[in-house]
Design a protein around this motif. Structure first.
Motif, PDB file in Angstrom:
ATOM      1  N   ARG A 175     -11.401   6.090   6.970  1.00  0.00           N
ATOM      2  CA  ARG A 175      -9.949   6.091   7.203  1.00  0.00           C
ATOM      3  C   ARG A 175      -9.190   5.702   5.953  1.00  0.00           C
ATOM      4  N   LEU A 176      -9.770   4.774   5.219  1.00  0.00           N
ATOM      5  CA  LEU A 176      -9.114   4.361   3.976  1.00  0.00           C
ATOM      6  C   LEU A 176      -8.971   5.556   3.032  1.00  0.00           C
ATOM      7  N   VAL A 177     -10.049   6.335   2.917  1.00  0.00           N
ATOM      8  CA  VAL A 177      -9.993   7.493   2.024  1.00  0.00           C
ATOM      9  C   VAL A 177      -9.018   8.545   2.552  1.00  0.00           C
ATOM     10  N   LEU A 178      -8.993   8.728   3.890  1.00  0.00           N
ATOM     11  CA  LEU A 178      -8.086   9.727   4.472  1.00  0.00           C
ATOM     12  C   LEU A 178      -6.626   9.421   4.159  1.00  0.00           C
ATOM     13  N   VAL A 179      -6.250   8.131   4.254  1.00  0.00           N
ATOM     14  CA  VAL A 179      -4.838   7.807   4.042  1.00  0.00           C
ATOM     15  C   VAL A 179      -4.543   7.438   2.591  1.00  0.00           C
ATOM     16  N   ALA A 180      -5.580   7.298   1.771  1.00  0.00           N
ATOM     17  CA  ALA A 180      -5.340   6.807   0.407  1.00  0.00           C
ATOM     18  C   ALA A 180      -4.372   7.705  -0.356  1.00  0.00           C
ATOM     19  N   GLY A 181      -4.582   9.018  -0.268  1.00  0.00           N
ATOM     20  CA  GLY A 181      -3.723   9.943  -1.014  1.00  0.00           C
ATOM     21  C   GLY A 181      -2.253   9.761  -0.685  1.00  0.00           C
ATOM     22  N   PRO A 182      -1.871  10.000   0.589  1.00  0.00           N
ATOM     23  CA  PRO A 182      -0.454   9.810   0.917  1.00  0.00           C
ATOM     24  C   PRO A 182       0.020   8.370   0.717  1.00  0.00           C
ATOM     25  N   ALA A 183      -0.842   7.390   0.977  1.00  0.00           N
ATOM     26  CA  ALA A 183      -0.388   5.997   0.872  1.00  0.00           C
ATOM     27  C   ALA A 183      -0.063   5.644  -0.575  1.00  0.00           C
ATOM     28  N   VAL A 184      -0.949   6.038  -1.494  1.00  0.00           N
ATOM     29  CA  VAL A 184      -0.668   5.758  -2.907  1.00  0.00           C
ATOM     30  C   VAL A 184       0.586   6.521  -3.345  1.00  0.00           C
ATOM     31  N   PHE A 185       0.704   7.743  -2.847  1.00  0.00           N
ATOM     32  CA  PHE A 185       1.869   8.565  -3.166  1.00  0.00           C
ATOM     33  C   PHE A 185       3.157   7.852  -2.730  1.00  0.00           C
ATOM     34  N   VAL A 186       3.169   7.389  -1.478  1.00  0.00           N
ATOM     35  CA  VAL A 186       4.356   6.702  -0.962  1.00  0.00           C
ATOM     36  C   VAL A 186       4.604   5.423  -1.756  1.00  0.00           C
ATOM     37  N   ALA A 187       3.529   4.689  -2.043  1.00  0.00           N
ATOM     38  CA  ALA A 187       3.696   3.416  -2.741  1.00  0.00           C
ATOM     39  C   ALA A 187       4.320   3.630  -4.113  1.00  0.00           C
ATOM     40  N   VAL A 188       3.778   4.596  -4.863  1.00  0.00           N
ATOM     41  CA  VAL A 188       4.340   4.864  -6.189  1.00  0.00           C
ATOM     42  C   VAL A 188       5.774   5.365  -6.057  1.00  0.00           C
ATOM     43  N   GLY A 189       6.003   6.216  -5.034  1.00  0.00           N
ATOM     44  CA  GLY A 189       7.344   6.754  -4.820  1.00  0.00           C
ATOM     45  C   GLY A 189       8.346   5.649  -4.556  1.00  0.00           C
ATOM     46  N   VAL A 190       8.001   4.737  -3.657  1.00  0.00           N
ATOM     47  CA  VAL A 190       8.940   3.666  -3.314  1.00  0.00           C
ATOM     48  C   VAL A 190       9.104   2.698  -4.480  1.00  0.00           C
ATOM     49  N   ALA A 191       8.033   2.509  -5.243  1.00  0.00           N
ATOM     50  CA  ALA A 191       8.141   1.628  -6.409  1.00  0.00           C
ATOM     51  C   ALA A 191       9.174   2.162  -7.397  1.00  0.00           C
ATOM     52  N   GLY A 192       9.414   3.465  -7.340  1.00  0.00           N
ATOM     53  CA  GLY A 192      10.430   4.056  -8.195  1.00  0.00           C
ATOM     54  C   GLY A 192      11.802   3.423  -8.011  1.00  0.00           C
ATOM     55  N   VAL A 193      12.056   2.871  -6.823  1.00  0.00           N
ATOM     56  CA  VAL A 193      13.341   2.219  -6.580  1.00  0.00           C
ATOM     57  C   VAL A 193      13.504   1.016  -7.517  1.00  0.00           C
ATOM     58  N   ALA A 194      12.402   0.299  -7.702  1.00  0.00           N
ATOM     59  CA  ALA A 194      12.481  -0.904  -8.530  1.00  0.00           C
ATOM     60  C   ALA A 194      12.305  -0.594 -10.015  1.00  0.00           C
TER      61      ALA A 194
END
Lengths: 109, 95, 503, 316
Positions: free
Chosen positions: D251-270
């Motif tokens: 499950r970790l591998v399944l969600v890793a792609g979108p999760a890292v994507f979202v994390a980097v995306g949201v970090a863009g705010v800061a």
């Protein structure tokens, strides 16, 4: 006739062929094939749009190409879900009820 | 030179097409899957020829990918046809 | 109020737009990762937050009177993607947050992970996909780019279809398969239209496109394909075949969300297409066709609802009919006429009141089916005495469907009726009135025996809190009937004036 | 008429003939095989459209992995339906009506497509103008991971939802189990041999495709799909098995792609100008970072989708 024009014809014909399969074929797996044919036809149309947008040193507009890549992945996911449903239906009901599904499909269309 | 490449590609594609007609019609599924193998190799060859004639970059990777995937499809096919008793789903048909 | 929309600059409060989408997306990923009971907790925890975001968007919109915009990644359209919220988006966001939360709260009793098990199939699927429906609907309401909206409707399909067959019966699996095929076909035709529009104008941004499009063959073909695709997803007659089996056989909480919200997602996009992308293309003929199909849906769906033996099927056919009303706004929102604002408000009002009323009715029907073990209409005699609160919720929802005052349904139909008379097209008003009569007929079939004095024994009485959820939704549908004028002004925010003859 | 044009027309005829075969073939399995061949031919068409990235994706996912999915399904359906006989076509009048409708759609589409402006409107100059900001050389990767990364992230979520949907079709008693068929030692040596020879090669090619994707045709989707194919080969040969759907690692591998994507995306705010924006100068490393996780997720998601819902309890 350029490759892009030709691809436009292929794409249009693929949409028609796929639609025909989707409408007339009673087997769900063949309907899924038909859906995939329509999908690839649509992607080809994106492809000729991209090719006609060649500019700035690129042989084709990258934006529609990126959309096709997204679309191919989505189409695959859709096929996977549809196949899983078809197989599950067979497991639960056997081919008998699928046949009645066919007749009901037929009656409605 | 380009014309030579293209003619070669055309001839290969033509032979593939003729082969395709023969093998897709069967009679057995093994014949049919051979059709895709034929197309795989023929397709890769004509792909490389056309690409070098028209100056498209990065096609070598497509060829590599196609070669791998043609083998992959063949294995998947064998997996399905050669192993008739591998279906474990019959167990849950009753539930 | 017909403010020209701002094309490409993030506005104050714009960040709320991406937050409304990303929040449930994070919920989906976290729920799958942590699994089991955590999925339920995450979903229920995020719902109040999501509701708060939707309300905050509405407040920002109300204060500024202008659409909210957020440009993602700093890349302006046409290269990048913008999110936009107008009055219609904002009320849909709030409605979705409320109904999803209601369905979630109601479903806790059915989709709790059983004790002693770390994870079970149906609960995990339900809680993840409920959040997925929420995320994709928010994207549908906020997306400003036609390809981004394609991804949104695909997400919606993947979220909605498995919810239909959570109980693994052959009947529901077959309904889900048919639903999936219709939905996929719909998306692929939508995508085909998108390809043509990009090929003709080089942008998919709704605001930029609305400036560039003109009335030419490629636009008509593209719009026709997209509309046909979206109609298949909205289940407008005659593309409704998939809806009754799917909506009637799904678990009640899922039926509520599917009938109240999911079909509205694609309807919202049809409105976006014709009034957002193509306001400068006169489309009276298309509007006429849509309204004619809508009328056929009202009559056909209502007559079939009258013949159903099962309560949930009756409600599902009533959805087929009620979807028809939505399309009656199309011929009335044309040109710079006085009645346009009324028709627009009426159409949105119908969307909202049907959402609340239908969710309430499906949840009530679910409680009845659980308490009796069946939902056969002729065996409901006396249910009013043993489940008064549930039946009251059902009846109030029905009141709104019939269009009786005071209710949101009444206000919606009143506005549309007024607009149709002012526009000199009373035919649409006549359809509405006859639809109301038919609705009264099929609801009477349920309510009359339900209120009889027969003695009925329940297998198990429903939980009060779940009855309260259904009642709260029904009361919201009624409360919409008291909406003040300010509410209708709010609905006009960001509405683009539609070109076309005044006729 | 030049040789190239003759070649193009021949290719077009071949594509359409094979597509027609998949629609009209009597046997479902034969139709599926036709579809695989069709996918291979289609990648040639894509190369002729100078869309090598798409050709790669079509070959890998559209033809390769989808083909294997369909072959597997057709094979299983054939085994399950012993009686058959349920593939009677609908009545002639319906078929005639459908044919007329489809021909009409084709003609309208062809007419409209030919009427599209040539050279048409394009975002290529816009894409080129911002390419330097991303540090990438491949404009398609820039579209997918920078200009319109929001779409790409959401599309990864589509994959996750597809997995949830497919798993939801499991029988309740197998929840927590694994998909696929358990196999003992393989008597058939060919598959085992191929499964040992191909994957090292394939993994190399897959990673190569992701790596060069920043500047040349290729990327996370194509590379991930090749890696997925390699894993599936080893599973078919019985060398590896599908993990349990409750495996935390899976499950970790399944969600890793979108999760890292979202994390980097949201970090863009800061750290950058907004959500899904990259800080100046860090675009390329961040994009490669996201692509690495996306590749991993795709390489696992595709086989999980092909394998279907869990069918057995793994350890019991």
């Amino acid at each position: 006739m350029t490759a892009a024009t030709l691809a436009g014809f292929i794409g249009s014909a693929l949409v028609g062929l796929g639609l025909y399969g989707l409408i007339t074929d009673p087997q769900p797996i063949r309907k899924i094939l038909g859906f995939n044919l329509i999908g690839s036809g649509v992607f080809l149309l994106f492809g000729i749009v991209a090719r006609k947008g060649a500019a700035a040193g690129f042989a084709a507009d990258p934006v529609p190409q990126a959309m096709v890549i997204t679309g191919i992945v989505v189409a695959f996911s859709a096929s996977a879900l549809a196949i899983a449903l078809v197989l599950r239906l067979y497991e639960v009901a056997g081919p008998v009820s699928l046949r009645s599904e066919h007749t009901s499909n037929k009656a409605e269309k | 030179m380009n014309d030579f490449f293209l003619s070669a590609a055309g001839i290969i594609l033509f032979t593939v097409a003729v082969g395709l007609v023969r093998v897709l019609s069967g009679p057995t599924n093994a014949d049919r899957i051979m059709a895709t193998q034929l197309l795989g190799t023929g397709g890769i060859t004509s792909l490389l020829l056309v690409a070098s004639a028209t100056g498209v970059r990065g096609v070598d990777d497509v060829a590599l990918g196609l070669a791998l995937l043609a083998a992959f499809a063949a294995i998947a096919f064998v997996d399905n046809v050669a192993a008739p008793d591998s279906d474990t789903s019959k167990g849950d048909r009753t539930e | 109020m017909n403010a020209a929309p701002i094309a490409s600059a993030s506005t104050a409060g714009g960040s709320l737009l991406w937050l409304a989408i990303i929040l449930p997306v994070v919920g989906i990923l976290a729920s799958l990762l942590s699994g089991g009971r955590h999925a339920e907790r995450i979903a229920l925890l995020l719902m109040p937050t999501g509701f708060g975001i939707a309300i905050a968007i509405a407040i920002f919109l109300w204060r500024s009177g202008q659409p909210l915009v957020y440009v993602i990644g700093g890349f302006n359209p046409p290269l990048g993607i913008a999110l936009r919220a107008d009055g219609f988006s904002a009320v849909m966001l709030v409605t979705t947050a409320l109904i999803v939360a209601a369905a979630g709260f109601y479903a806790r009793a059915i989709f709790a992970t059983p004790p002693g098990i770390t994870e079970a199939r149906a609960p995990l699927t339900f809680w993840i996909l409920l959040q997925a429906i929420w995320a994709s609907l928010n994207l549908v309401f906020l997306g400003g780019d036609l390809f981004n909206l394609y991804v949104a409707i695909e997400l919606l399909t993947f979220a909605a279809v498995p919810l239909v067959c959570l109980d693994s019966r052959a009947e529901t699996i077959s309904a889900a398969l048919r639903y999936l095929l219709f939905a996929l076909c719909g998306s692929v035709f939508y995508l085909l239209g998108v390809a043509l529009l990009y090929g003709a104008y080089g942008t998919l941004d709704i605001v930029l496109l609305s400036d560039r499009v003109s009335s030419e063959p490629v636009v008509w073909v593209a719009a026709g394909l997209m509309t046909a695709g979206l109609l298949a997803k909205t289940a407008l007659f005659p593309l409704h075949l998939w809806l009754p089996p799917a909506h009637a056989n799904a678990p009640a909480a899922c039926s509520a969300v599917l009938s109240a919200l999911v079909v509205k997602g694609s309807f919202f996009l049809i409105v976006r297409l014709w009034f957002g992308v193509l306001p400068n293309v006169p489309h009276e003929a298309v509007s006429f066709i849509l309204a004619a199909l809508g009328s056929a849906a009202i009559l056909f769906g209502s007559v079939l609802a009258l013949q159903q033996e099962r309560l949930k099927l009756l409600i599902a056919y009533s959805t087929v009919a009620q979807i028809g009303y939505l399309f009656l706004m199309f011929p009335l929102v044309q040109g710079p006429n006085l009645w346009v604002a009324e028709a627009w408000s009426g159409g949105i009002m119908q969307t909202l009141s049907h959402a609340f009323a239908k969710a309430a009715m499906f949840l009530a029907a679910g409680l009845i089916a659980e308490s009796l073990g069946h939902d056969r209409i002729r065996d409901l005699r006396g249910i009013g005495a043993v489940m008064p609160m549930t039946l009251f919720a059902f009846g109030l929802g029905g009141l709104s469907l019939m269009g009786l005052p005071p209710s949101g349904g009444f206000l919606a139909k009143w506005l549309l009726l007024k607009a149709s008379i002012e526009a000199g097209r009373p035919i649409w008003g006549a359809v509405m009135l006859s639809g109301g009569l038919l609705a009264a007929g099929y609801l009477y079939r349920v309510l009359a025996p339900a209120l009889s004095s027969d003695i009925l024994h329940l297998k198990a009485p429903p939980r009060r809190s779940r009855e309260a959820v259904a009642l709260a939704l029904a009361l919201t549908a009624i409360a919409l009937g008291f909406a003040p004028k300010a509410f209708f002004d709010f609905l006009q925010i960001g509405r683009v004036a539609v070109a076309g003859g005044s006729s | 008429m030049s040789i190239l044009q003759i070649l193009d027309i021949g290719l077009a005829g071949l594509v359409l003939a094979v597509a027609a075969w998949t629609v009209f073939a009597r046997d479902a399995f034969a139709a599926v095989v036709g579809f695989v061949a069709y996918g291979l031919l289609l990648s040639l068409v894509w190369v002729r459209l100078f869309a090598v990235d798409v050709a790669l994706t079509e070959a890998a996912i559209g033809s390769g992995v989808t083909g294997v999915l369909l072959i597997g399904a057709a094979g299983r359906l054939r085994k399950l339906e012993a009686s058959g006989g349920d593939d009677e076509l609908p009545g002639a009048s319906l078929r005639l009506f459908a044919a007329a409708l489809c021909i009409f759609v084709t003609l309208v589409l062809a007419g409209v497509v030919l009427s599209l402006p040539d050279p048409g409107p394009t975002l290529a100059p816009e894409a080129a103008r911002h390419l330097a900001e991303t540090g990438l050389g491949n404009p398609i990767t820039a579209v997918l991971l920078s200009y319109r990364s929001f779409d790409t992230m959401l599309e990864k979520v589509v994959l996750v939802l597809a997995v949830v949907g497919v798993w939801s079709l499991a029988a309740d008693q197998y929840w927590g189990g694994a998909a696929g068929n358990p196999r003992g030692a393989e008597p058939d040596g060919t598959r085992a041999l191929l499964a040992q020879v191909l994957p090292p090669l394939g993994i190399l090619i897959g990673i190569h495709m992701v790596w060069v994707g920043a500047d040349e045709p290729g990327g996370a989707f194509q590379g991930g799909a090749i890696l997925a194919a390699m894993w599936m080969i080893t599973m078919m040969a019985g060398l590896t098995e599908m993990p349990s759907i409750r495996s935390r690692l899976l499950r970790l591998v399944l969600v890793a792609g979108p999760a890292v994507f979202v994390a980097v995306g949201v970090a863009g705010v800061a750290f950058a100008s907004g959500v899904f924006a990259y800080p100046t100068g860090f675009a390329k490393p961040l994009i490669l970072f996201i692509e690495a996780f996306m590749t991993l997720s795709i390489a696992v998601t595709l086989p999980v989708l092909v394998a279907g819902p869990p069918k057995r309890l793994r350890q019991q």
